[in-house]
Design a protein around this motif. Structure first.
Motif, short mmCIF file in Angstrom:
data_model
loop_
_atom_site.label_atom_id
_atom_site.label_comp_id
_atom_site.label_asym_id
_atom_site.label_seq_id
_atom_site.Cartn_x
_atom_site.Cartn_y
_atom_site.Cartn_z
N ASP A 98 0.83 -1.20 0.00
CA ASP A 98 0.00 0.00 0.00
C ASP A 98 0.87 1.26 0.00
O ASP A 98 0.59 2.22 -0.71
CB ASP A 98 -0.92 -0.01 1.22
CG ASP A 98 -1.99 1.06 1.11
OD1 ASP A 98 -2.55 1.22 0.01
OD2 ASP A 98 -2.27 1.74 2.12
N TRP A 99 1.93 1.21 0.80
CA TRP A 99 2.86 2.33 0.81
C TRP A 99 3.45 2.53 -0.59
O TRP A 99 3.52 3.65 -1.10
CB TRP A 99 3.98 2.09 1.83
CG TRP A 99 5.10 3.05 1.65
CD1 TRP A 99 5.18 4.31 2.14
CD2 TRP A 99 6.27 2.84 0.86
NE1 TRP A 99 6.34 4.90 1.72
CE2 TRP A 99 7.02 4.02 0.93
CE3 TRP A 99 6.77 1.77 0.11
CZ2 TRP A 99 8.24 4.17 0.27
CZ3 TRP A 99 7.97 1.90 -0.54
CH2 TRP A 99 8.69 3.10 -0.46
N LYS B 260 -0.14 3.83 2.53
CA LYS B 260 -0.25 5.17 1.99
C LYS B 260 -1.48 5.32 1.11
O LYS B 260 -2.36 6.13 1.39
CB LYS B 260 1.01 5.54 1.20
CG LYS B 260 0.98 6.97 0.68
CD LYS B 260 2.35 7.59 0.60
CE LYS B 260 2.24 9.00 0.02
NZ LYS B 260 3.45 9.79 0.22
N GLU B 261 -1.59 4.49 0.07
CA GLU B 261 -2.62 4.68 -0.94
C GLU B 261 -4.03 4.44 -0.38
O GLU B 261 -4.87 5.32 -0.41
CB GLU B 261 -2.34 3.71 -2.11
CG GLU B 261 -3.29 3.85 -3.27
CD GLU B 261 -2.93 4.98 -4.20
OE1 GLU B 261 -1.93 5.69 -3.91
OE2 GLU B 261 -3.63 5.17 -5.20
N ARG B 262 -4.23 3.24 0.13
CA ARG B 262 -5.59 2.87 0.49
C ARG B 262 -5.98 3.28 1.90
O ARG B 262 -7.14 3.19 2.26
CB ARG B 262 -5.78 1.36 0.27
CG ARG B 262 -5.87 1.06 -1.22
CD ARG B 262 -5.66 -0.40 -1.48
NE ARG B 262 -4.38 -0.84 -0.95
CZ ARG B 262 -3.89 -2.06 -1.10
NH1 ARG B 262 -4.58 -2.94 -1.77
NH2 ARG B 262 -2.73 -2.38 -0.60
N ILE B 263 -4.99 3.71 2.69
CA ILE B 263 -5.36 4.18 4.02
C ILE B 263 -5.59 5.70 4.02
O ILE B 263 -5.89 6.28 5.06
CB ILE B 263 -4.31 3.77 5.09
CG1 ILE B 263 -2.91 4.24 4.72
CG2 ILE B 263 -4.29 2.28 5.32
CD1 ILE B 263 -2.50 5.51 5.32
N LEU C 228 2.27 1.66 -3.48
CA LEU C 228 1.28 2.20 -4.42
C LEU C 228 1.20 3.72 -4.27
O LEU C 228 1.19 4.46 -5.25
CB LEU C 228 -0.09 1.60 -4.14
CG LEU C 228 -0.41 0.29 -4.85
CD1 LEU C 228 -1.76 -0.23 -4.38
CD2 LEU C 228 -0.42 0.50 -6.37
N GLY C 229 1.15 4.17 -3.02
CA GLY C 229 1.05 5.61 -2.74
C GLY C 229 2.28 6.37 -3.20
O GLY C 229 2.19 7.51 -3.66
N GLU C 230 3.43 5.75 -3.09
CA GLU C 230 4.69 6.42 -3.43
C GLU C 230 5.11 6.15 -4.88
O GLU C 230 6.18 6.60 -5.30
CB GLU C 230 5.82 5.95 -2.50
CG GLU C 230 5.63 6.33 -1.05
CD GLU C 230 6.04 7.78 -0.76
OE1 GLU C 230 6.50 8.47 -1.68
OE2 GLU C 230 5.87 8.22 0.39
#
Lengths: 702, 702
Positions: free
Chosen positions: A174-175, B419-422, A177-179
């Protein structure tokens, strides 16, 4: 039972069967197939389910027996009670690799643990590359494989990552994906019944699609194998790990979580250091390093340039730099001349290069172009604070920086300090695959870690030598002690081992009568020390069993009688062998402690420190895993904070380091030679400018 | 020239005049007015411009003379050459406060610095509360004032912030916008010609709208005043600062940036510590603390509970906790019983409380409710990893946590790893004014800082005592030394000062003849030490000027003759007063170094450490600013790492701490009494279980 598993079949299967496939969206047996389809998998997907005929558009096979022989990969999502049976069926069709997603095995103990042992034995016997059980599965973006039930698809990239925790796996994804950080392989290891981090490391080390290896670890089952495999990998690419369970409380939590006992953290730290593994101290450091290593090249030296549009952050970055091994050199004079042509007169023209709060894209680009062209610098940090001018031109500034960064092979780290209005720049840097930081400190720490890794990659080969020794003689002493059931080898027996290993000891001899004692003392030279010799008496001074500074034969005789008589009276239970006569310690020596402790995962962990308060109160100790190379022996001494006391502080002569290194290498060899020895204290080892002497030694047995 | 400025007129003006107002958008004189309007300012805005009639809908006044008498606030954006003239005009209309945004003064040196001095004198004389020059202006969201040219409006809130860097001001604002952190006051201090951090701190300390004070500092001009003001503030609310210029390189950059010399970093650290100021070590720590202090209440004890949906992060958080003074106690048995009713059986029911990867909103909410109700805990960290279940229920989980957090007065820190999904959860927490973290480590560090601040707030009053002394007698010695132009006060003169301050010295006397020496030795008691006494000979052993262990009158006489004759021969330039006869140091003493150095900003900085290698090699030193309280004297000794050596390591008796504390308080008093003394070394101070002795002392003069 060769132990060489087909990891290509696992990571890049041509055919994948899902045992426990489901037509119900949300079920794991459905999500895995959906993820595989969403990843763009180009091989054949075979759902296995006794009741359905088609799942997600793929024809279903009723049972394992219906699968093609030599199947590359089977993913098992069936309930726990069906897992062993399915695996037995899979053996029959000659499956090459398998992933057991199902949980309820070793991690719950009891029956589950028993079941896992059976599965493990089955896979090892039949050479099946098994991941899990109790895992999330694996992803291989390079070959469009995603056999996990984790939500969403990562971006493709050159990082490969393994995790001993499924939950952390989802956090990292998830991190990333965000970065906008991409991955090649991503493996959730689960209970590691067959494949563990060592197998994966070996595979990723040879994988041309992997440039950076990342891992989350809670424990290592086979430390020796890990060391062997990982040091080959760090020669080629960086390996960054987060290892939890550092604290005693943490280690307890780890034990209850993974169902296996975590090794002492010192052994882990030492293993990582000796193999070039980069250990991130926190999740944020882990992520920062992932970004840095995957998006920037390694700095080829320690010299950092800082470009900034504000003085304050420039000072803060300089402060941060001073805490590292990076250096803030000044630009070449030619660079300064060129900068004066392109920057306003109020710019600072030094490092940090303050280009002013009203710097636009032109100033930023020109400054960066000049700085990357200057051979004085190996890495650049570009700071932006969102002043009104910077805010107005943020897209142009960012684009100008990206254009320049794409043309240089030096690492350049933009650090835009803010959040709301700099977010456009963050996205642009992410899309351009340029590392991006909000604060100078983590950017600088990342650059330092990359610089240290660059040095590690360039390092010389280590030199391993086996010191000359009479192993058989030492073995006789050790075996005799084991036979008698002794807990320790001390005094005379220990002295025999020192002799067998040619370790410089204080001259000593065992005397069984007063006359023998006097003769031994004459031979050694006065003054001498006399100590009671008895296997049962370990605290000699409690029975008045030590006499120092005996100056002649008469004193020695008298002392022998006094000491043995008193000991016999005070400890009638003890068998008194006689007395040990020992040379007095020479003057001007420093006390050293050398020791080792056998770690469950990594074998003997050698410790080095200055004796007395330095080890006890200041905990000023350095560690190495056995065997030590010559370089290790050299470096371990220089790692302690009190090293200056040995090298000659306050006008004293430095000690004889070669002699000390020699002792270290021999202790290392002894630890390697005799697994029966669980712990050892060479305490004190005395050293002066002439030579080192082992003054006392205790060897603990299993 | 009272020095009491009207900061209400500055922060909450009823009328604001903009001198240099402009009709052109983008010009500073226009942006300031626009920002004031955008902030919803309810007072009167008067643009001053000789050419326009209306700017942004406000009628323009032609010149300063046309402004109302007793004007609250004038904001100057006119070119540098018009600033002094405008200020002189403003004095005539009795302006109460002013902000000079214009740059080009002290920070450029020369003429600019001269001009600033004139403005400074004018404002001080007329009691004008001046901010700047060379600043961004100020914001007061509580009263809808924004007289800056920074882009955008912050959110209203309870943090007030000051910055010595305009660029950092913009970074902090932008970060706060992104994190939804709100402000009451926000001040860019610029060159601090009149108002500096001390004035602002005093104001913010009394401001009911400010709960947390934050500051970015590069230097402090008046250290004593800062200490006096800030310690009043930290009694009421937390003060968090970032101070740059830590490193030698950084300090150099600071000097060139701010045009003033930065104090030594040790003095700053000590001043912050002694006044309860929380010093963030990095910008990220600064921002984390801003969030934590402004959005959560203080923990009333050290006991931290961790709730998690994954084992790995729970272990990592436990590791992070162990590095702090926080404690991971276990839940009360009643809590465990309650938790068993609401959580699945595979939850861990211990701290960290692992509620499982499939935990939904119900489990999270129930777990948090039970944990906050348990008196065992003072703070809670709630970890979420985006497992498929967590991801599916993320909004409900977040809402459930928010509802519970809003009902408790314990600090609860959500830490959602990803990051993304939270990001949806991050926004929900931000909007609910709940602190939010991505990684456990910074969350735990923030909780620890809050806990320590809670302890500081509850601390006992310090006890200050003036030790009995004969100040006049010491003054006579100091003045005599100053008169003769000596660089140092040593030996006999220094001994007189020790006596005047009742400091326990080794008995000593000055002898000018061999007979006097023998008599002095008889009086002191053998053995004695004899040292050459000459103001010109500071390195006595270079001329063979020291004899130790003299056992009788004969030895003393012979030594006197030998030492004085040799010194006369070797140093014919030196005036030899005679010899100092001194008591031999008693056995079993530890060597201590006590000293002070007068810091330019903060006055005397006292240093305490163990002598020899401990200070020199291990840098094991503790500091306090003078005057020391009794508690300071007690604590400074216990701050060094080698404290255990004094308290009785390895079976030794501990030293007499009271006696050592007494010396510290007297050294502190001496430093306070005589500004002529720039540096002092009481080295060594010898201490054993009986008492302390000052064995040698050097006092450096200006």
């Amino acid at each position: 039972m060769s132990g060489s598993y087909d990891l290509n079949a696992l990571f890049a299967p041509k055919v994948v069967a899902i045992i426990g496939a489901s037509a119900t969206p949300g079920k794991i047996g459905n999500t895995v197939i959906q993820n595989l389809i969403d990843a763009g998998y180009e091989g054949k997907i075979i759902p296995v389910n006794p009741k359905s005929t088609e799942i997600l558009g793929r024809p279903v096979v009723k049972d394992v027996a219906g699968l093609p022989h030599g199947l590359d990969l089977a993913v098992l999502t069936v309930p726990k009670q069906f897992v062993l049976g399915s695996m037995e069926e899979l053996v029959k069709i000659g499956v090459k690799s398998a992933i057991i997603i199902t949980a309820g095995f070793k991690e719950v103990g009891g029956e589950g643990a028993e079941l896992e042992k059976k599965i493990q034995a089955l896979c090892i016997k039949n050479n099946i590359a098994l991941v899990g059980p109790n895992c999330l599965g694996l992803i291989n973006m390079s070959d469009k494989v995603n056999v996990t039930f984790a939500p969403g698809q990562p971006l493709p990239g050159r990082i490969s990552c393994f995790s001993q925790s499924g939950a952390l796996f989802t956090s990292i994804l998830d991190w990333a994906l965000g970065e906008k950080v991409g991955f090649s392989k991503f493996i959730s290891l689960g209970n590691e019944a067959v494949l563990n981090e060592s197998h994966i490391l070996e595979y990723l080390g040879n994988d041309p699609d992997t440039s950076v290896v990342m891992g989350y670890m809670e424990n290592i089952i086979d430390g020796q194998k890990f060391i062997e495999k990982v040091k080959e990998v760090t020669r080629k690419k960086p390996v960054v790990v987060v290892k939890s369970g550092v604290s005693s409380a943490g280690a307890k939590a780890a034990a209850s979580h993974t169902g296996s006992i975590a090794g002492a953290d010192n052994a882990y730290s030492t293993a990582f250091k000796q193999t070039g593994v980069i250990r991130a101290q926190s999740m944020s450091e882990f992520f920062n390093l992932a970004q840095a290593f995957s998006k920037a090249s390694l700095p080829q030296g320690p010299n950092l340039a800082i470009i900034t549009n504000a003085g304050g952050p420039g000072i803060m970055a300089t402060d941060a730099c001073e805490k590292t091994s990076l250096k803030m050199v000044q630009p070449a004079s030619a660079t300064i001349e060129s900068l004066k042509k392109v920057l306003p007169s109020y710019a600072s023209f030094r490092n940090p290069l303050d280009i002013g709060g009203d710097a636009t894209a032109t100033a930023y680009k020109a400054a960066l172009e000049e700085i990357v062209a200057d051979d004085s610098f190996n890495a650049v940090l570009v700071i932006l604070t969102p002043t009104s001018t910077a805010f107005e031109h943020i897209e142009a500034i960012t684009q100008g920086l990206i254009d320049t960064i794409k043309k240089t092979d030096k690492p350049v780290f933009p650090c835009f300090m803010g959040k709301e209005r700099i977010s456009i720049a963050e996205k642009m840097f992410q899309n351009a695959d340029v590392p991006f930081f909000t604060f100078p400190e983590p950017a600088i720490e990342s650059i330092e870690t990359m610089y240290k890794y660059a040095q590690w990659k360039e390092r010389e080969e280590m030199t391993y030598v086996v010191p000359e020794r009479d192993k058989a003689k030492a073995a006789a002493v050790v075996e005799e002690a084991v036979k008698t059931g002794a807990a320790e080898i001390v005094e005379y027996q220990a002295q025999q081992i020192l002799k067998a290993y040619n370790m410089p000891a204080l001259a000593s001899d065992l005397a069984t009568t007063a006359d023998e004692a006097a003769a031994a003392a004459e031979k050694i030279g006065f003054p001498v020390v006399l100590k009671i010799a008895s296997v049962q008496i370990s605290h000699k001074s409690d029975v008045g069993g030590v006499k120092v500074g005996l100056k002649n034969a008469g004193e020695v005789r008298a002392a022998f009688t006094e000491v043995t008589e008193r000991a016999a009276k005070m400890r009638p239970d003890a068998h008194i062998t006689g007395c040990l006569i020992q040379q007095m310690a020479p003057k001007g020596t420093k006390e050293i402690i050398i020791g080792f402790k056998r770690d469950a995962q990594f074998g003997p962990l050698l410790m080095f420190g200055l004796g007395g308060i330095y080890v006890e109160i200041l905990k000023d100790i350095a560690f190495r895993l056995v065997p030590l190379s010559k370089e290790d022996a050299h470096n371990v001494i220089r790692e302690i904070k009190t090293y200056k006391l040995l090298s000659g502080a306050r006008g004293e002569k430095g000690v004889n380091f070669e002699s000390l290194e020699d002792v270290l290498l021999k202790v290392s060899q002894l630890a390697a030679d005799f697994p029966q020895l669980t712990e050892a204290d060479f305490n004190p080892v005395l050293v002066n400018s002439e030579r080192a002497y082992v003054a006392d030694v205790r060897l603990a047995l299993k």
